[in-house]
Design an enzyme around this catalytic site. Structure first.
Site, PDB file in Angstrom:
ATOM      1  N   HIS A 145      -3.291  -5.077   1.786  1.00  0.00           N
ATOM      2  CA  HIS A 145      -2.667  -5.394   3.086  1.00  0.00           C
ATOM      3  C   HIS A 145      -2.787  -6.874   3.391  1.00  0.00           C
ATOM      4  O   HIS A 145      -3.741  -7.289   4.056  1.00  0.00           O
ATOM      5  CB  HIS A 145      -3.372  -4.615   4.205  1.00  0.00           C
ATOM      6  CG  HIS A 145      -3.165  -3.150   4.147  1.00  0.00           C
ATOM      7  ND1 HIS A 145      -2.122  -2.507   4.765  1.00  0.00           N
ATOM      8  CD2 HIS A 145      -3.871  -2.197   3.509  1.00  0.00           C
ATOM      9  CE1 HIS A 145      -2.189  -1.224   4.522  1.00  0.00           C
ATOM     10  NE2 HIS A 145      -3.247  -0.996   3.760  1.00  0.00           N
ATOM     11  N   GLU A 175      -1.008  -8.364   5.483  1.00  0.00           N
ATOM     12  CA  GLU A 175      -0.668  -8.521   6.908  1.00  0.00           C
ATOM     13  C   GLU A 175      -1.884  -8.346   7.811  1.00  0.00           C
ATOM     14  O   GLU A 175      -1.813  -8.624   8.998  1.00  0.00           O
ATOM     15  CB  GLU A 175       0.452  -7.539   7.298  1.00  0.00           C
ATOM     16  CG  GLU A 175       0.060  -6.092   7.519  1.00  0.00           C
ATOM     17  CD  GLU A 175      -0.253  -5.299   6.246  1.00  0.00           C
ATOM     18  OE1 GLU A 175      -0.240  -5.886   5.139  1.00  0.00           O
ATOM     19  OE2 GLU A 175      -0.541  -4.099   6.378  1.00  0.00           O
ATOM     20  N   CYS A 232       0.827  -1.211   0.000  1.00  0.00           N
ATOM     21  CA  CYS A 232       0.000   0.000   0.000  1.00  0.00           C
ATOM     22  C   CYS A 232       0.868   1.271   0.000  1.00  0.00           C
ATOM     23  O   CYS A 232       1.526   1.534  -1.000  1.00  0.00           O
ATOM     24  CB  CYS A 232      -0.989  -0.070   1.162  1.00  0.00           C
ATOM     25  SG  CYS A 232      -2.433   0.949   0.863  1.00  0.00           S
TER      26      CYS A 232
HETATM   27  N1  GLN Z   1      -3.764   6.314   1.046  1.00  0.00           N
HETATM   28  C1  GLN Z   1      -2.461   6.047   1.614  1.00  0.00           C
HETATM   29  C2  GLN Z   1      -1.378   6.849   0.901  1.00  0.00           C
HETATM   30  O1  GLN Z   1      -1.624   7.444  -0.068  1.00  0.00           O
HETATM   31  C3  GLN Z   1      -2.131   4.588   1.550  1.00  0.00           C
HETATM   32  C4  GLN Z   1      -3.117   3.800   2.376  1.00  0.00           C
HETATM   33  C5  GLN Z   1      -2.547   2.601   3.057  1.00  0.00           C
HETATM   34  O2  GLN Z   1      -1.330   2.406   3.144  1.00  0.00           O
HETATM   35  N2  GLN Z   1      -3.451   1.835   3.595  1.00  0.00           N
HETATM   36  O3  GLN Z   1      -0.274   6.859   1.303  1.00  0.00           O
END
Ligand code: GLN
Length: 202
Positions: free
Chosen positions: A182, A184, A88
């Site tokens: 995610h 995890e 992410c």
């Molecule tokens: N929206 C977050 C970002 O732009 C990422 C979201 C996440 O890591 N769950 O950094």
């Protein structure tokens, strides 16, 4: 030989811990019988077998890594061959091109993809699903939270996972793996096992 090594010798996996969901990655790595080491300073990168960049907020992560003098050491370690997995916001930090971010946000630019932040719109901003992932035999559990999507992949970047509408949500370039979701936050540890196999098979 690789299999024997995997089962007898725990790997040391660094988990970047300046911001975001590092504790869950540490728990997964330990559950799989390996050592998780929190990484906050350049010297913590020494002696690692692999590195995880967790989810969180990429613009905040960028700022904290910059203040902590971590951007160059991370870039050097990863370009030097340290197997690395970003989830992410961690994927955003790895990308060469980041769309819809702050102009002052920095990335490590070690994975040749363009990612768009918060790409799933307000209505479906978070969701859970199962997805095919690389050579894993059945779909893996995936939790998406204000996730980025991959909009361009460079030469030599392999698409590892896609949503049913073909949106690219996991990519690999050699020793660097990134996914939009995610793993995890689920009890399905197979994406982490995939990353650990990447280390063993180098
Ligand atoms: N929206 C977050 C970002 O732009 C990422 C979201 C996440 O890591 N769950 O950094």
């Amino acid at each position: 030989m690789a299999d024997t090594q995997q089962s007898t010798q725990p790997l040391v996996i660094g988990v970047m811990a300046v911001q975001g969901g590092f504790a869950e990655h540490c728990a997964t790595i330990e559950r799989l019988g390996h050592e998780a080491r929190v990484v906050r300073r350049p010297q913590h990168l020494e002696g690692l077998d692999g590195l995880i960049l967790p989810g969180g907020e990429s613009t905040t992560m960028s700022k904290l890594l910059e203040i902590g003098g971590m951007l160059d050491p991370l870039r050097e370690a990863i370009s030097g061959g340290l197997p690395t997995f970003g989830t992410c916001a961690g994927l955003i930090m790895l990308a060469t091109e980041v769309l819809d971010t702050r102009p002052d946000a920095k990335s490590l630019a070690v994975l040749d993809v363009a990612v768009r932040r918060n790409a799933f719109g307000r209505q479906v901003d978070s969701f859970e699903t199962t997805l095919p992932f690389g050579d894993i035999d059945t779909p893996v559990d995936a939790v998406f939270i204000r996730a980025p999507r991959v909009e361009r992949v460079g030469d030599g970047v392999e698409v590892v996972s896609q949503l049913p509408d073909d949106t690219i949500v996991a990519v690999r370039q050699g020793h660097v793996l990134g996914c939009s979701f995610h793993p995890e936050l689920t009890e399905d540890d197979r994406v982490h096992e995939y990353f650990l196999r990447m280390i063993d098979n180098r």
